[in-house]
Write a protein that holds these residues in place. Sequence first.
Motif, PDB file in Angstrom:
ATOM      1  N   GLN A  33      -1.899   4.424  -6.944  1.00 34.94           N
ATOM      2  CA  GLN A  33      -2.067   5.515  -5.917  1.00 34.94           C
ATOM      3  C   GLN A  33      -3.602   5.957  -6.123  1.00 34.94           C
ATOM      4  O   GLN A  33      -4.210   6.121  -7.215  1.00 34.94           O
ATOM      5  CB  GLN A  33      -1.051   6.479  -6.540  1.00 34.94           C
ATOM      6  N   ILE A  34      -4.179   6.143  -4.924  1.00 35.39           N
ATOM      7  CA  ILE A  34      -5.612   6.649  -4.910  1.00 35.39           C
ATOM      8  C   ILE A  34      -5.486   8.071  -4.286  1.00 35.39           C
ATOM      9  O   ILE A  34      -5.003   7.971  -3.089  1.00 35.39           O
ATOM     10  CB  ILE A  34      -6.541   5.855  -4.246  1.00 35.39           C
ATOM     11  N   PRO A  35      -5.777   9.106  -4.652  1.00 34.48           N
ATOM     12  CA  PRO A  35      -6.154   9.683  -5.670  1.00 34.48           C
ATOM     13  C   PRO A  35      -4.952  10.043  -6.422  1.00 34.48           C
ATOM     14  O   PRO A  35      -4.260  10.384  -5.815  1.00 34.48           O
ATOM     15  CB  PRO A  35      -7.154  10.860  -5.400  1.00 34.48           C
ATOM     16  N   ALA A  36      -5.065  10.091  -7.833  1.00 30.10           N
ATOM     17  CA  ALA A  36      -3.691  10.343  -8.386  1.00 30.10           C
ATOM     18  C   ALA A  36      -3.751  11.760  -8.998  1.00 30.10           C
ATOM     19  O   ALA A  36      -4.839  12.580  -8.415  1.00 30.10           O
ATOM     20  CB  ALA A  36      -3.486   9.430  -9.675  1.00 30.10           C
ATOM     21  N   ARG A  37      -2.676  12.353  -9.444  1.00 28.52           N
ATOM     22  CA  ARG A  37      -2.920  13.806  -9.862  1.00 28.52           C
ATOM     23  C   ARG A  37      -3.656  13.873 -10.887  1.00 28.52           C
ATOM     24  O   ARG A  37      -4.333  15.029 -10.889  1.00 28.52           O
ATOM     25  CB  ARG A  37      -1.419  14.148 -10.274  1.00 28.52           C
ATOM     26  N   THR A  38      -3.869  13.187 -11.905  1.00 28.61           N
ATOM     27  CA  THR A  38      -5.009  13.468 -13.055  1.00 28.61           C
ATOM     28  C   THR A  38      -6.289  12.763 -13.124  1.00 28.61           C
ATOM     29  O   THR A  38      -7.278  12.968 -13.693  1.00 28.61           O
ATOM     30  CB  THR A  38      -4.056  13.389 -14.263  1.00 28.61           C
ATOM     31  N   ARG A  39      -5.969  11.443 -12.467  1.00 26.94           N
ATOM     32  CA  ARG A  39      -7.258  10.684 -12.382  1.00 26.94           C
ATOM     33  C   ARG A  39      -7.741  10.061 -11.289  1.00 26.94           C
ATOM     34  O   ARG A  39      -6.765  10.723 -10.024  1.00 26.94           O
ATOM     35  CB  ARG A  39      -6.645   9.115 -13.316  1.00 26.94           C
ATOM     36  N   VAL A  40      -8.402   9.288 -11.032  1.00 28.36           N
ATOM     37  CA  VAL A  40      -8.971   8.691  -9.673  1.00 28.36           C
ATOM     38  C   VAL A  40      -7.958   7.665  -9.088  1.00 28.36           C
ATOM     39  O   VAL A  40      -7.520   7.858  -7.926  1.00 28.36           O
ATOM     40  CB  VAL A  40     -10.339   8.163  -9.757  1.00 28.36           C
ATOM     41  N   MET A  41      -7.127   6.973 -10.107  1.00 26.37           N
ATOM     42  CA  MET A  41      -6.327   6.026  -9.586  1.00 26.37           C
ATOM     43  C   MET A  41      -5.472   5.595 -10.833  1.00 26.37           C
ATOM     44  O   MET A  41      -5.932   5.815 -12.155  1.00 26.37           O
ATOM     45  CB  MET A  41      -7.034   4.288  -9.393  1.00 26.37           C
ATOM     46  N   GLU A  42      -4.158   5.718 -10.492  1.00 27.20           N
ATOM     47  CA  GLU A  42      -3.155   5.398 -11.461  1.00 27.20           C
ATOM     48  C   GLU A  42      -2.008   4.222 -10.899  1.00 27.20           C
ATOM     49  O   GLU A  42      -2.257   3.833  -9.923  1.00 27.20           O
ATOM     50  CB  GLU A  42      -2.078   6.594 -11.495  1.00 27.20           C
ATOM     51  N   PHE A  43      -1.597   3.550 -11.864  1.00 26.93           N
ATOM     52  CA  PHE A  43      -0.709   2.272 -11.440  1.00 26.93           C
ATOM     53  C   PHE A  43       0.814   2.307 -11.766  1.00 26.93           C
ATOM     54  O   PHE A  43       1.079   2.951 -12.906  1.00 26.93           O
ATOM     55  CB  PHE A  43      -1.067   1.080 -12.149  1.00 26.93           C
ATOM     56  N   LEU A 101       0.731  -1.199  -0.190  1.00 21.40           N
ATOM     57  CA  LEU A 101      -0.122   0.198   0.187  1.00 21.40           C
ATOM     58  C   LEU A 101       0.864   1.304   0.015  1.00 21.40           C
ATOM     59  O   LEU A 101       0.308   2.438   0.304  1.00 21.40           O
ATOM     60  CB  LEU A 101      -0.798   0.118   1.079  1.00 21.40           C
ATOM     61  N   SER A 102       2.013   1.166  -0.370  1.00 17.64           N
ATOM     62  CA  SER A 102       2.922   2.433  -0.361  1.00 17.64           C
ATOM     63  C   SER A 102       2.209   3.278  -1.837  1.00 17.64           C
ATOM     64  O   SER A 102       2.523   2.693  -2.691  1.00 17.64           O
ATOM     65  CB  SER A 102       4.405   2.030  -0.773  1.00 17.64           C
ATOM     66  N   PRO A 103       2.054   4.430  -1.546  1.00 13.85           N
ATOM     67  CA  PRO A 103       1.397   5.164  -2.609  1.00 13.85           C
ATOM     68  C   PRO A 103       2.468   5.497  -3.446  1.00 13.85           C
ATOM     69  O   PRO A 103       3.572   5.800  -3.468  1.00 13.85           O
ATOM     70  CB  PRO A 103       1.076   6.517  -1.900  1.00 13.85           C
ATOM     71  N   GLY A 104       1.939   5.058  -4.903  1.00 17.03           N
ATOM     72  CA  GLY A 104       2.905   4.903  -6.130  1.00 17.03           C
ATOM     73  C   GLY A 104       3.626   3.893  -6.460  1.00 17.03           C
ATOM     74  O   GLY A 104       4.094   3.886  -7.635  1.00 17.03           O
ATOM     75  N   THR A 150       3.744  10.953  -5.637  1.00 16.95           N
ATOM     76  CA  THR A 150       2.823  10.929  -4.742  1.00 16.95           C
ATOM     77  C   THR A 150       2.234  12.294  -4.210  1.00 16.95           C
ATOM     78  O   THR A 150       2.943  13.194  -4.742  1.00 16.95           O
ATOM     79  CB  THR A 150       3.166  10.074  -3.586  1.00 16.95           C
ATOM     80  N   SER A 151       1.225  12.543  -3.553  1.00 17.27           N
ATOM     81  CA  SER A 151       0.759  13.666  -2.972  1.00 17.27           C
ATOM     82  C   SER A 151       0.199  13.571  -1.525  1.00 17.27           C
ATOM     83  O   SER A 151       0.352  12.083  -1.223  1.00 17.27           O
ATOM     84  CB  SER A 151      -0.376  14.228  -3.650  1.00 17.27           C
ATOM     85  N   GLY A 152       0.090  14.532  -0.993  1.00 17.35           N
ATOM     86  CA  GLY A 152      -0.187  14.386   0.503  1.00 17.35           C
ATOM     87  C   GLY A 152      -1.550  13.824   0.935  1.00 17.35           C
ATOM     88  O   GLY A 152      -1.808  13.009   1.652  1.00 17.35           O
ATOM     89  N   ILE A 153      -2.687  14.003  -0.201  1.00 20.33           N
ATOM     90  CA  ILE A 153      -3.922  13.325  -0.014  1.00 20.33           C
ATOM     91  C   ILE A 153      -3.733  11.892  -0.192  1.00 20.33           C
ATOM     92  O   ILE A 153      -4.353  10.957   0.369  1.00 20.33           O
ATOM     93  CB  ILE A 153      -4.969  14.068  -0.897  1.00 20.33           C
ATOM     94  N   ALA A 154      -2.921  11.708  -1.024  1.00 18.19           N
ATOM     95  CA  ALA A 154      -2.693  10.209  -1.567  1.00 18.19           C
ATOM     96  C   ALA A 154      -2.234   9.469  -0.171  1.00 18.19           C
ATOM     97  O   ALA A 154      -2.410   8.061   0.072  1.00 18.19           O
ATOM     98  CB  ALA A 154      -1.801   9.760  -2.789  1.00 18.19           C
ATOM     99  N   ILE A 155      -1.271  10.026   0.599  1.00 19.23           N
ATOM    100  CA  ILE A 155      -0.540   9.435   1.714  1.00 19.23           C
ATOM    101  C   ILE A 155      -1.693   9.254   2.671  1.00 19.23           C
ATOM    102  O   ILE A 155      -1.808   8.098   3.399  1.00 19.23           O
ATOM    103  CB  ILE A 155       0.684  10.142   2.100  1.00 19.23           C
TER     104      ILE A 155
END
Length: 69
Positions: free
Chosen positions: A25-35, A18-21, A40-45
Motif C-alpha cells: 500500500q502506497i501511502p500507508a497510514r504510518t509509513r510511505v509503504m507497507e506490505f 495492485l489492490s491497495p493493502g 486502505t485509505s482514500g488516498i491509497a486507492i
Amino acid sequence: MSTDWGTVIVAVSLFILLSPGLLFQIPARTRVMEFGNMSTSGIAILVHAVIYFCIFTILVVAIQVHIHF
C-alpha cells in the motif's frame, strides 16, 4: 476467428496485484509503504488507480500485448 484476450488478462492481473493493502500500500497510514496490511485509505486507492492506469496503458497501447485463444 479468435478474440484478443490480452487486455482482459492484463487488466485482471493488474487489478489483483495492485489492490491497495493486498500486497503493498502506497501511502500507508504510518509509513510511505507497507506490505500486506489489509487496510486502505482514500488516498491509497487514488494512488493505486493512477499506477494501474499508467501500467495498463503502457502494456496495452504502447507494447500492444495480444493473446489469442
